[in-house]
Design an enzyme around this catalytic site. Structure first.
Site, PDB file in Angstrom:
ATOM      1  N   SER A  21       0.701  -1.656   0.365  1.00  0.00           N
ATOM      2  CA  SER A  21       0.243  -0.161  -0.638  1.00  0.00           C
ATOM      3  C   SER A  21       0.934   0.975   0.229  1.00  0.00           C
ATOM      4  O   SER A  21       1.457   1.732   0.426  1.00  0.00           O
ATOM      5  CB  SER A  21      -0.853  -0.254   1.482  1.00  0.00           C
ATOM      6  OG  SER A  21      -1.913   1.645   1.651  1.00  0.00           O
ATOM      7  N   LYS A  45      -4.906   1.550  -1.441  1.00  0.00           N
ATOM      8  CA  LYS A  45      -3.457   2.898  -0.389  1.00  0.00           C
ATOM      9  C   LYS A  45      -4.197   3.034   0.925  1.00  0.00           C
ATOM     10  O   LYS A  45      -5.503   2.554   1.142  1.00  0.00           O
ATOM     11  CB  LYS A  45      -3.910   4.004  -1.218  1.00  0.00           C
ATOM     12  CG  LYS A  45      -2.708   6.049  -0.704  1.00  0.00           C
ATOM     13  CD  LYS A  45      -1.557   5.880  -1.296  1.00  0.00           C
ATOM     14  CE  LYS A  45      -1.656   7.092  -0.822  1.00  0.00           C
ATOM     15  NZ  LYS A  45       0.498   7.038  -1.012  1.00  0.00           N
ATOM     16  N   SER A  72       7.605  11.330   2.958  1.00  0.00           N
ATOM     17  CA  SER A  72       7.166  12.330   4.173  1.00  0.00           C
ATOM     18  C   SER A  72       5.208  12.126   3.087  1.00  0.00           C
ATOM     19  O   SER A  72       5.382  13.652   3.949  1.00  0.00           O
ATOM     20  CB  SER A  72       7.635  12.963   4.768  1.00  0.00           C
ATOM     21  OG  SER A  72       6.749  13.520   5.989  1.00  0.00           O
ATOM     22  N   GLY A  74       2.374  11.639   4.306  1.00  0.00           N
ATOM     23  CA  GLY A  74       1.477  12.077   5.467  1.00  0.00           C
ATOM     24  C   GLY A  74      -0.151  11.681   5.029  1.00  0.00           C
ATOM     25  O   GLY A  74      -0.830  11.854   4.735  1.00  0.00           O
ATOM     26  N   CYS A 139       2.452   3.659  10.213  1.00  0.00           N
ATOM     27  CA  CYS A 139       3.346   4.772   9.150  1.00  0.00           C
ATOM     28  C   CYS A 139       3.609   6.841  10.530  1.00  0.00           C
ATOM     29  O   CYS A 139       3.037   6.863  11.346  1.00  0.00           O
ATOM     30  CB  CYS A 139       2.195   5.448   9.189  1.00  0.00           C
ATOM     31  SG  CYS A 139       1.562   7.292   7.912  1.00  0.00           S
ATOM     32  N   LYS A 179      -0.253  -3.926   9.340  1.00  0.00           N
ATOM     33  CA  LYS A 179       1.706  -3.466   9.074  1.00  0.00           C
ATOM     34  C   LYS A 179       1.972  -3.648  10.321  1.00  0.00           C
ATOM     35  O   LYS A 179       1.859  -2.108  11.200  1.00  0.00           O
ATOM     36  CB  LYS A 179       1.056  -2.206   7.996  1.00  0.00           C
ATOM     37  CG  LYS A 179       2.433  -1.793   7.335  1.00  0.00           C
ATOM     38  CD  LYS A 179       2.606  -2.324   6.583  1.00  0.00           C
ATOM     39  CE  LYS A 179       4.020  -2.289   5.790  1.00  0.00           C
ATOM     40  NZ  LYS A 179       3.432  -1.146   4.434  1.00  0.00           N
ATOM     41  N   ASN A 210       7.480  -1.995   7.424  1.00  0.00           N
ATOM     42  CA  ASN A 210       6.719  -0.360   7.160  1.00  0.00           C
ATOM     43  C   ASN A 210       8.512   0.057   6.714  1.00  0.00           C
ATOM     44  O   ASN A 210       9.091  -0.584   7.088  1.00  0.00           O
ATOM     45  CB  ASN A 210       6.004   0.371   7.421  1.00  0.00           C
ATOM     46  CG  ASN A 210       5.271   1.234   7.095  1.00  0.00           C
ATOM     47  OD1 ASN A 210       5.254   1.383   5.535  1.00  0.00           O
ATOM     48  ND2 ASN A 210       4.243   2.513   7.405  1.00  0.00           N
ATOM     49  N   GLY A 266       9.792  -4.642   1.653  1.00  0.00           N
ATOM     50  CA  GLY A 266      10.742  -3.902   2.810  1.00  0.00           C
ATOM     51  C   GLY A 266      12.207  -4.326   1.326  1.00  0.00           C
ATOM     52  O   GLY A 266      12.648  -5.147   1.852  1.00  0.00           O
ATOM     53  N   GLY A 267      12.242  -3.215   0.898  1.00  0.00           N
ATOM     54  CA  GLY A 267      14.112  -3.602  -0.241  1.00  0.00           C
ATOM     55  C   GLY A 267      13.675  -4.894  -1.554  1.00  0.00           C
ATOM     56  O   GLY A 267      14.697  -5.172  -1.821  1.00  0.00           O
ATOM     57  N   THR A 289       9.231   0.760  -3.283  1.00  0.00           N
ATOM     58  CA  THR A 289       9.365   1.525  -3.856  1.00  0.00           C
ATOM     59  C   THR A 289       9.784   1.062  -5.374  1.00  0.00           C
ATOM     60  O   THR A 289      10.160   2.045  -5.651  1.00  0.00           O
ATOM     61  CB  THR A 289      10.561   1.270  -3.046  1.00  0.00           C
ATOM     62  OG1 THR A 289      10.370   2.363  -1.301  1.00  0.00           O
ATOM     63  CG2 THR A 289      11.488   2.413  -3.503  1.00  0.00           C
TER      64      THR A 289
END
Length: 384
Positions: A21, A45, A72, A74, A139, A179, A210, A266-267, A289
């Site tokens: 997400s 999302k 960042s 938000g 988050c 999460k 996260n 992650g990664g 990412t």
């Protein structure tokens, strides 16, 4: 034939790789591209009660080599009503039968409880095909709000209130995922696992990790943070966090009840990364990412690379190696070292262009003859 399918929280995923997400998940148009790729499912999302635009721009940063990214944002999103609307889901999934999952990240516990009620109504009364709900406890990018996942007392309070909702009593209406933020100390892993095991009757899976919070990128030319929001402090993601993510998945798999699945995130940037995450015990993996920077084509590529690795190793399904990370051994280290040396030698060895003495003499004779002909032509002895 290699089979990448997996079962997460009782849900069938045609491949074990799907989106995290966040990036490229804000609209049905963006999510439709995920649904039409090799991704095994679609996760929307992280939603809040009302739509919001998020933090001031610039709020993202990518390191030039691609090794690290920060955001960042938000939680910019269209609000929970948009993501649970049957039209949004239909526009996203088209004719796909892959699971569509919703993520929620309310500003308060009250917000989250209200969103669960909205989701329940959408499923029961509006025919919304929502396969699972992921509650974001991790988050780090909402100004003035702590990360719930680091406050174990607060996690307990959240889980207790959630467990009392009609959608989870007497049995869950839909699978619940959580999460989680990255943890770094063994007592923290043990503390959060103990809480989640207590609520294993409603917790179907966890997603680790996260972003790593409170990272900072500096623009050395302007002598200022690269990101405007929150003084530049942001969540770190990308290949730089893979090793922390692997450790979190490995630790949590050893501590959580076997009935609770783990999503590794992650990664993950390649089939090799996905393979390593599954080897550590992840049921499936999410890509964030890489999806952000490469687009939905990353799911096709990562799945293809994972298949190649499995073929090379003789695996036909994910269950052949999932969670079967071996202990370190001299034999294993020697095998890896030999392969690295062989690959390095193959890349570095110059092409051998040496010829036999006979071939060298023939080449010299041909060159002499060619020079002689060119000189004869120059001085008019012969005409070419």
């Amino acid at each position: 034939m290699v089979d990448l399918s997996a079962t997460l929280a009782g849900l069938h995923l045609p491949t074990c790789v799907y989106n995290a997400s966040g990036p490229r998940t804000g609209s049905s148009a963006a999510m439709a591209k995920i649904a039409s790729s090799e991704a095994g499912g679609v996760l929307a999302k992280s939603a809040t009660i009302a739509s919001q635009t998020g933090n001031d721009q610039p709020r993202t940063w990518h390191e030039e080599s691609g090794y690290a990214s920060m955001n960042s944002e938000g939680l910019p999103n269209n609000g929970i009503d948009y993501y649970i609307d049957p039209k949004t889901i239909a526009d996203t999934m088209g004719g796909s039968t892959k699971p569509y999952m919703v993520s929620i990240s309310g500003h308060t516990l009250k917000d989250n409880l209200q969103m669960f009620q909205k989701i329940t109504d959408a499923v029961k009364n509006k025919g919304a095909k929502i396969a699972a709900v992921e509650l974001n406890l991790a988050c780090p990018n909402v100004v003035g709000k702590p990360i719930i996942g680091y406050d174990f007392v607060q996690i307990e309070e959240v889980m207790n209130e959630v467990s009392l909702l009609p959608c989870f009593s007497p049995k869950p209406l839909f699978p619940l995922g959580l999460k989680l933020p990255p943890y770094f100390d063994r007592p923290h892993f043990e503390a959060v696992a103990a809480i989640l095991n207590k609520y294993r009757h409603i917790v179907s899976y966890t997603a680790s990790i996260n972003t790593v919070g409170n990272a900072l990128a500096i623009d050395h030319v302007a002598e200022m943070p690269a990101i405007r929001a929150k003084g530049g402090f942001a969540g770190l993601s990308g290949p730089a966090v893979k090793y922390t993510a692997l450790a979190n998945v490995r630790q949590m798999r050893g501590l959580l009840d076997k009935s609770i699945d783990i999503v590794g995130v992650g990664g993950i940037n390649s089939g090799k990364d996905a393979f390593e995450m599954l080897l550590c015990g992840a049921t499936v993996v999410q890509v964030g990412t890489c999806h952000w920077t490469e687009g939905p084509g990353c799911f096709d590529r990562i799945c293809s690379e994972l298949k190649d690795i499995m073929k090379e190793k003789g695996y036909t399904k994910i269950g052949d190696f999932r969670g079967k990370l071996k202990e370190w051994s001299k034999e294993g280290a020697a095998k890896s070292r030999e392969l690295r040396i062989a690959k390095k030698k193959g890349k570095s060895d110059p092409v051998d262009v040496r010829m036999s003495d006979g071939n060298q003499q023939m080449l010299i004779a041909l060159l002499i003859a060619l020079v002689a002909i060119l000189l004869a032509d120059k001085f008019g002895i012969v005409s070419l």
